[in-house]
Scaffold this active site. Structure first.
Site, short mmCIF file in Angstrom:
data_model
loop_
_atom_site.label_atom_id
_atom_site.label_comp_id
_atom_site.label_asym_id
_atom_site.label_seq_id
_atom_site.Cartn_x
_atom_site.Cartn_y
_atom_site.Cartn_z
N SER A 168 -49.98 -71.92 40.32
CA SER A 168 -49.03 -72.02 39.20
C SER A 168 -48.57 -73.48 39.03
CB SER A 168 -47.86 -71.07 39.44
OG SER A 168 -47.13 -70.82 38.26
N PHE A 208 -38.28 -61.88 38.96
CA PHE A 208 -39.38 -62.82 38.75
C PHE A 208 -40.61 -62.39 39.56
CE2 PHE A 208 -41.05 -67.33 39.60
CZ PHE A 208 -41.78 -67.35 38.41
N THR A 264 -41.31 -59.35 40.51
CA THR A 264 -41.85 -58.16 39.85
C THR A 264 -42.70 -58.55 38.65
OG1 THR A 264 -39.94 -56.86 40.56
CG2 THR A 264 -41.26 -55.97 38.75
N LEU A 265 -42.24 -59.56 37.90
CA LEU A 265 -43.01 -60.05 36.76
C LEU A 265 -44.34 -60.65 37.21
CD1 LEU A 265 -42.87 -60.55 33.64
CD2 LEU A 265 -41.90 -62.81 34.17
N GLN A 266 -44.33 -61.29 38.36
CA GLN A 266 -45.55 -61.94 38.84
C GLN A 266 -46.66 -60.94 39.16
OE1 GLN A 266 -45.59 -65.34 41.24
NE2 GLN A 266 -43.42 -65.73 41.12
N ASP A 295 -52.25 -61.51 33.95
CA ASP A 295 -51.16 -62.44 34.25
C ASP A 295 -50.28 -62.62 33.02
OD1 ASP A 295 -49.54 -64.60 35.01
OD2 ASP A 295 -51.17 -65.60 36.07
N HIS A 337 -50.01 -62.41 38.51
CA HIS A 337 -49.85 -63.84 38.74
C HIS A 337 -50.08 -64.26 40.19
CE1 HIS A 337 -48.53 -67.80 37.49
NE2 HIS A 337 -47.58 -67.83 38.41
#
Length: 268
Positions: free
Chosen positions: A88, A150, A152-154, A215, A243
């Site tokens: 990232s 964050f 969890t989003l990844q 992603d 991600h």
């Protein structure tokens, strides 16, 4: 500034660079396997992890507040020749490092990396700047809750291994102190302002692009774009993956790194 770098294993030198608001402990589930083949250098970026208290200077304008500055800091303490692997934001630092030290950086692995995090009129594969700003405001308000969201989003968009990847991320993240506020703000400004599209084609080294096709943080089409720009690159697009592909597909990641370092031995 003294950066915290943990060096383990033996073999060709590989430098691992984590993402924004993270630390080098995030690599733990693959580092033990990689250390059987490589000499790993696990870096905590300025203001993160065990580099958190190395210096109070993370204000805008300081060396650690820019990609170029971080690359310069790393260049001063890294081996004479190495492969750099960045995840990232760490991937953007890796790009800058490769451009700055073309004779020292032998090869690159860019994990869930984009040349430009923010959407522009001529770049549709970025996030809205306001989304990043809101995230940072929430981070300052409640670091723990915001980082759990964050993480969890990844892993959003992942397949059957999603739950275990999330557990690994959370366990690793909270083992070390949260990054200092100034480092988080400096990292945000890098995310908002960095645009490496004009530089990317100047990279001559072999590049591995390791990307999850689901992603939601760095768009898969950004990796496809880099694959087109980088003449000496290989793109591995992973199905059912978000991600953190090196956690979702650790065996494939290790194999890909071995092939990058030893193409004649581990080639197709």
């Amino acid at each position: 500034m003294n950066l915290h770098i943990e060096s383990i294993g033996s073999g060709p030198d590989i430098v691992l660079l984590h993402g924004w608001a993270m630390h080098s402990g995030m690599w733990r589930d693959v580092s033990d396997h990689l250390a059987q083949h490589f000499r790993l250098h696990l870096v905590d970026l300025p203001g993160h992890g065990f580099s958190r208290n190395s210096s109070p200077a993370h204000a805008p304008g300081s060396q650690s507040a820019t990609l170029e500055g971080m690359a310069e800091m790393l260049a001063d303490v890294l081996p004479a020749s190495f492969i750099v692997c960045g995840w990232s934001l760490g991937g953007q630092v890796a790009i800058e490092l490769a451009l700055r030290e073309p004779l020292r950086v032998r090869k690159l692995a860019l994990i869930s990396t984009t040349p430009c995090f923010v959407r522009h009129s001529d770049w549709q594969w970025g996030m809205e700047a306001a989304t990043l700003q809101l995230f940072t405001e929430n981070l300052k308000r409640d670091y723990s809750v915001t980082m759990k969201r964050f993480l969890t989003l990844q892993i959003s968009g992942g397949g059957s291994g999603t739950a275990s990847a999330l557990v690994q991320l959370r366990k690793s993240l909270f083992e070390r102190s949260k990054p200092d506020d100034a480092a988080l703000e400096a990292g945000l400004q890098i995310l908002l302002s960095s645009d490496l599209r004009g530089k990317i084609r100047n990279i001559r080294q072999p590049v591995l692009l390791f990307q999850g096709e689901n992603d939601v943080i760095t768009h898969p089409d950004a990796a496809r774009w880099m694959n087109q720009q980088l003449k000496n690159s290989e793109l591995i697009m992973l199905p059912g993956c978000g991600h953190a592909p090196f956690l979702s597909y650790p065996d494939r990641f290790v194999t890909a790194m071995l092939r990058l370092a030893h193409p004649l031995t581990y080639g197709h």
